[in-house]
Write a protein that holds these residues in place. Structure first.
Motif, mmCIF file in Angstrom:
data_model
loop_
_atom_site.group_PDB
_atom_site.id
_atom_site.type_symbol
_atom_site.label_atom_id
_atom_site.label_comp_id
_atom_site.label_asym_id
_atom_site.label_seq_id
_atom_site.Cartn_x
_atom_site.Cartn_y
_atom_site.Cartn_z
ATOM 1 N N LYS A 51 -35.272 17.188 -3.198
ATOM 2 C CA LYS A 51 -34.508 17.233 -2.189
ATOM 3 C C LYS A 51 -34.058 18.459 -1.810
ATOM 4 O O LYS A 51 -33.998 19.172 -0.824
ATOM 5 C CB LYS A 51 -33.656 16.101 -2.220
ATOM 6 N N GLU B 31 -36.352 20.937 -0.223
ATOM 7 C CA GLU B 31 -36.636 20.275 1.105
ATOM 8 C C GLU B 31 -35.713 20.722 1.874
ATOM 9 O O GLU B 31 -35.988 21.271 3.192
ATOM 10 C CB GLU B 31 -36.999 18.814 1.173
ATOM 11 N N LYS C 183 -41.844 17.636 -4.310
ATOM 12 C CA LYS C 183 -40.617 18.770 -3.927
ATOM 13 C C LYS C 183 -39.362 17.649 -4.174
ATOM 14 O O LYS C 183 -39.216 16.768 -3.708
ATOM 15 C CB LYS C 183 -40.683 19.177 -2.662
#
Length: 194
Positions: free
Chosen positions: A9, A12, A7
């Motif tokens: 940033k 996230e 994933k």
């Protein structure tokens, strides 16, 4: 075998923000419910306690309004009476002055005379200031001393030569009469002296 994609940033961060938002909304809704249950009865108690105070304030305001209306009415009547007295006094004064103006002649103002006197005084002041501030006239010029007086012999004079003309009797020895001189004045015709 399947590989999992890692994933980014931003993904996230968006996932964490969503979780935080859900937990914050739950805690806010719980707090609002507890505040409503706590504040609701206290709000009702405050309304019940403020009702007599509010009624008393409204009653006092009505009394103050009535009192001010009465005082304004009295002041209006008094002002009207004073205005009537002042108008009567002003009319009497105007009548008195109207009669006095007819009897007395108008006083002359002498504007021209005042102007002339003022102009003369200011001219004298300007003249004095000019004289006081001007440098002394004549500057540094010093006139020459007068010529010394001619030396005249005293006593008997001896003629320079026997052939020199002798002055006629009755005239000064200094004055010599020749053909060009005027015997009455003893001066030459071109002389400036009179």
């Amino acid at each position: 075998m399947l590989l999992r994609k890692k994933k980014s940033k931003s993904e996230e961060f968006a996932e964490k923000a969503g979780e935080f938002w859900e937990s914050a909304s739950q805690s806010i809704s719980e707090a609002a419910t507890s505040v409503a249950s706590t504040v609701g009865p206290r709000l009702e108690e405050a309304r019940e306690a403020a009702a007599p105070v509010l009624a008393d304030a409204q009653e006092r305001a009505a009394e103050a309004r009535e009192l001010s209306r009465r005082k304004a009415k009295k002041a209006k009547k008094r002002a009207a009476a004073l205005a009537a007295v002042a108008a009567t006094a002003a009319a009497a004064k105007a009548e008195e002055h109207a009669g006095a103006d007819d009897d007395e002649p108008k006083k002359k103002k002498h504007r021209l005379r005042k102007f002339v006197v003022l102009a003369a005084i200011s001219g004298a002041i300007a003249f004095a200031v000019k004289k006081l501030t001007a440098p002394p006239s004549g500057g540094s010029y010093t006139p020459p001393p007068p010529p010394p007086e001619p030396v005249r012999p005293t006593g008997a004079t001896v003629p320079a030569s026997p052939s020199a003309p002798q002055p006629p009797e009755g005239q000064d020895e200094d004055v010599i009469v020749d053909g060009d001189a005027d015997p009455r004045t003893g001066q030459e015709p071109g002389s400036d002296k009179i």
